[in-house]
Design an enzyme around this catalytic site. Structure first.
Site, PDB file in Angstrom:
ATOM      1  N   ARG A  58    -107.651 -73.708 -74.183  1.00  0.00           N
ATOM      2  CA  ARG A  58    -108.678 -73.315 -75.137  1.00  0.00           C
ATOM      3  C   ARG A  58    -108.380 -73.762 -76.558  1.00  0.00           C
ATOM      4  O   ARG A  58    -109.235 -74.335 -77.228  1.00  0.00           O
ATOM      5  CB  ARG A  58    -108.834 -71.783 -75.188  1.00  0.00           C
ATOM      6  CG  ARG A  58    -109.671 -71.174 -74.113  1.00  0.00           C
ATOM      7  CD  ARG A  58    -109.234 -69.745 -73.887  1.00  0.00           C
ATOM      8  NE  ARG A  58    -107.912 -69.792 -73.317  1.00  0.00           N
ATOM      9  CZ  ARG A  58    -107.670 -69.927 -72.013  1.00  0.00           C
ATOM     10  NH1 ARG A  58    -108.665 -69.940 -71.176  1.00  0.00           N
ATOM     11  NH2 ARG A  58    -106.455 -70.022 -71.543  1.00  0.00           N
ATOM     12  N   THR A  59    -107.171 -73.477 -77.024  1.00  0.00           N
ATOM     13  CA  THR A  59    -106.888 -73.719 -78.442  1.00  0.00           C
ATOM     14  C   THR A  59    -106.940 -75.210 -78.753  1.00  0.00           C
ATOM     15  O   THR A  59    -107.583 -75.629 -79.716  1.00  0.00           O
ATOM     16  CB  THR A  59    -105.514 -73.117 -78.811  1.00  0.00           C
ATOM     17  OG1 THR A  59    -105.508 -71.742 -78.431  1.00  0.00           O
ATOM     18  CG2 THR A  59    -105.237 -73.239 -80.293  1.00  0.00           C
ATOM     19  N   LYS A  86     -87.346 -88.098 -76.995  1.00  0.00           N
ATOM     20  CA  LYS A  86     -86.251 -89.012 -77.326  1.00  0.00           C
ATOM     21  C   LYS A  86     -85.343 -88.419 -78.398  1.00  0.00           C
ATOM     22  O   LYS A  86     -84.514 -89.121 -78.976  1.00  0.00           O
ATOM     23  CB  LYS A  86     -86.804 -90.352 -77.821  1.00  0.00           C
ATOM     24  CG  LYS A  86     -87.717 -91.040 -76.826  1.00  0.00           C
ATOM     25  CD  LYS A  86     -88.225 -92.353 -77.412  1.00  0.00           C
ATOM     26  CE  LYS A  86     -89.244 -93.020 -76.521  1.00  0.00           C
ATOM     27  NZ  LYS A  86     -89.897 -94.156 -77.204  1.00  0.00           N
ATOM     28  N   ARG A 108     -98.862 -76.368 -82.686  1.00  0.00           N
ATOM     29  CA  ARG A 108     -98.438 -75.292 -81.772  1.00  0.00           C
ATOM     30  C   ARG A 108     -96.999 -75.584 -81.376  1.00  0.00           C
ATOM     31  O   ARG A 108     -96.685 -76.704 -80.953  1.00  0.00           O
ATOM     32  CB  ARG A 108     -99.322 -75.225 -80.535  1.00  0.00           C
ATOM     33  CG  ARG A 108     -98.710 -74.322 -79.466  1.00  0.00           C
ATOM     34  CD  ARG A 108     -99.656 -73.946 -78.375  1.00  0.00           C
ATOM     35  NE  ARG A 108    -100.649 -72.980 -78.837  1.00  0.00           N
ATOM     36  CZ  ARG A 108    -101.415 -72.258 -78.022  1.00  0.00           C
ATOM     37  NH1 ARG A 108    -101.325 -72.395 -76.721  1.00  0.00           N
ATOM     38  NH2 ARG A 108    -102.283 -71.406 -78.516  1.00  0.00           N
ATOM     39  N   HIS A 138    -100.769 -66.341 -84.514  1.00  0.00           N
ATOM     40  CA  HIS A 138    -101.809 -67.229 -84.007  1.00  0.00           C
ATOM     41  C   HIS A 138    -103.067 -66.897 -84.821  1.00  0.00           C
ATOM     42  O   HIS A 138    -103.997 -66.263 -84.315  1.00  0.00           O
ATOM     43  CB  HIS A 138    -102.013 -66.941 -82.514  1.00  0.00           C
ATOM     44  CG  HIS A 138    -102.803 -67.955 -81.766  1.00  0.00           C
ATOM     45  ND1 HIS A 138    -103.464 -69.011 -82.368  1.00  0.00           N
ATOM     46  CD2 HIS A 138    -103.051 -68.074 -80.430  1.00  0.00           C
ATOM     47  CE1 HIS A 138    -104.072 -69.722 -81.424  1.00  0.00           C
ATOM     48  NE2 HIS A 138    -103.834 -69.180 -80.254  1.00  0.00           N
TER      49      HIS A 138
HETATM   50  C1  NCD Z   1    -102.661 -67.219 -76.267  1.00  0.00           C
HETATM   51  C2  NCD Z   1    -101.505 -68.009 -76.847  1.00  0.00           C
HETATM   52  O1  NCD Z   1    -101.234 -69.132 -76.446  1.00  0.00           O
HETATM   53  O2  NCD Z   1    -100.905 -67.458 -77.739  1.00  0.00           O
HETATM   54  N1  NCD Z   1    -103.688 -67.961 -75.752  1.00  0.00           N
HETATM   55  C3  NCD Z   1    -104.571 -68.591 -76.586  1.00  0.00           C
HETATM   56  O3  NCD Z   1    -104.218 -69.240 -77.522  1.00  0.00           O
HETATM   57  N2  NCD Z   1    -105.874 -68.424 -76.329  1.00  0.00           N
HETATM   58  C4  NCD Z   1    -102.206 -66.100 -75.426  1.00  0.00           C
HETATM   59  C5  NCD Z   1    -101.392 -66.385 -74.194  1.00  0.00           C
HETATM   60  O4  NCD Z   1    -100.851 -67.433 -73.982  1.00  0.00           O
HETATM   61  O5  NCD Z   1    -101.274 -65.440 -73.415  1.00  0.00           O
END
Ligand code: NCD
Length: 314
Positions: A58-59, A86, A108, A138
């Protein structure tokens, strides 16, 4: 539109007015995403790099769609196929992307504080947006949750939001515990004692080690996945036992308000923290959260990149 956002690494970067500004702008972009032609090209000529060191559906997709709907050039780099394999450091990778004139780096990373480090101590001129840093924050997830609640309930003021599950390892819980009270909501955190952070109360929320009292009279119930990948040791007896004590089903949801909404950031572990019936039922706002995610990320990218610098100025 309004003042530029230099970075978004934490909800602590925002005050209530700045958060409201993002949500208001997201409202406009939400409409754009529902049009037959989903473009609002305010970032034409800008470059956005999605740099993902952890799995994401999703993100990553919604940041990519958000950038593309704004007309930016969007590049996705995933660590498994980058020079990280590497031995290159995060700072060096970022410095290289910066040398290619990225305007925004969406990061991320499994290390808590990675986005903040890159934004403040790295060499990047680009704006840095935190798309999840370890167990820390997040922020765009919390903003899309706030957007979803505002759309469904009109306002966050006075709402009671119960966030339930693996609180200790959840950057979603942390960002929401910071953002929702800023917008007037009350937050409850509930989970087994082994999955509550040591100083959960320091987040300013009410803390429960059972689900039922946290659900009582709640307007919103946000369920979280067990972060198996971050669990060290035996924090849980078994998933089956966890599901029995902390899984949300219809009879437990009946403790909340009659019009309570069910949220989940995804990915859902069906039958563990949430029953199928609720995940797919009329009280679920889970896909509304996903839809809001694109609009909120458009707003954040717009505020980070639009007017940041004129082309060729650096
Ligand atoms: C979350 C995350 O990656 O922090 N998911 C997300 O970004 N929608 C929560 C999760 O991984 O459980």
């Amino acid at each position: 539109m309004s003042a530029r956002l230099p970075h978004l690494t934490s909800i602590r970067d925002l005050d209530a007015a700045a958060a409201e500004r993002i949500l208001d702008l997201a409202r406009e972009f939400f409409e754009v995403s529902r049009r037959p032609i989903r473009k609002a090209p305010s970032l034409q000529g800008k470059t956005i790099v999605n740099l993902f060191y952890e799995a994401s559906t999703r993100t990553r997709t919604s940041f990519e769609l958000a950038g593309k709907r704004l007309g930016a050039d969007v590049v996705n780099v995933s660590a498994s196929s980058s020079s990280t394999t590497k031995g290159e450091t995060l700072s060096d990778t970022v410095a290289n992307l910066d040398a290619m004139h990225a305007d925004v780096i969406v990061l991320r990373h499994p290390a808590s504080g990675a986005a903040h480090h890159v934004a403040t101590r790295g060499r990047a001129r680009a704006a840095v947006v935190n798309a999840g840093d370890g167990m820390h924050e997040h922020p765009t997830q919390a903003l899309l949750d706030a957007f979803t609640l505002r759309a469904a309930k009109g306002t966050l003021a006075g709402l009671t939001v119960a966030i339930c599950g693996d609180i200790a390892h959840s950057r979603v819980a942390r960002s929401n515990a910071l953002l929702l009270p800023l917008l007037g909501a009350r937050v409850r955190l509930a989970g087994p004692r082994t999955l509550l952070p040591h100083r959960a109360d320091a987040l300013g929320a009410e803390v429960f080690d059972r689900l039922e009292p946290a659900l009582a009279g709640a307007d919103v119930v946000m369920m979280l996945r067990i972060q198996q990948e971050r669990l060290s040791g035996a924090a849980l007896p078994s998933l089956r036992e966890y599901a029995r004590e902390f899984g949300l089903n219809s009879s437990r949801l009946a403790l909340a308000k009659a019009d309570a909404l069910v949220l989940h950031p995804g990915p859902i572990n069906r039958g563990v923290e949430l029953s199928d019936e609720l995940a797919d039922g009329p009280r679920s706002a889970i896909l509304d959260q996903v839809e809001a995610g694109v609009a909120v990320r458009m707003a954040v990218l717009h505020l980070c990149a639009a007017g940041a610098e004129t082309p060729g100025a650096r």
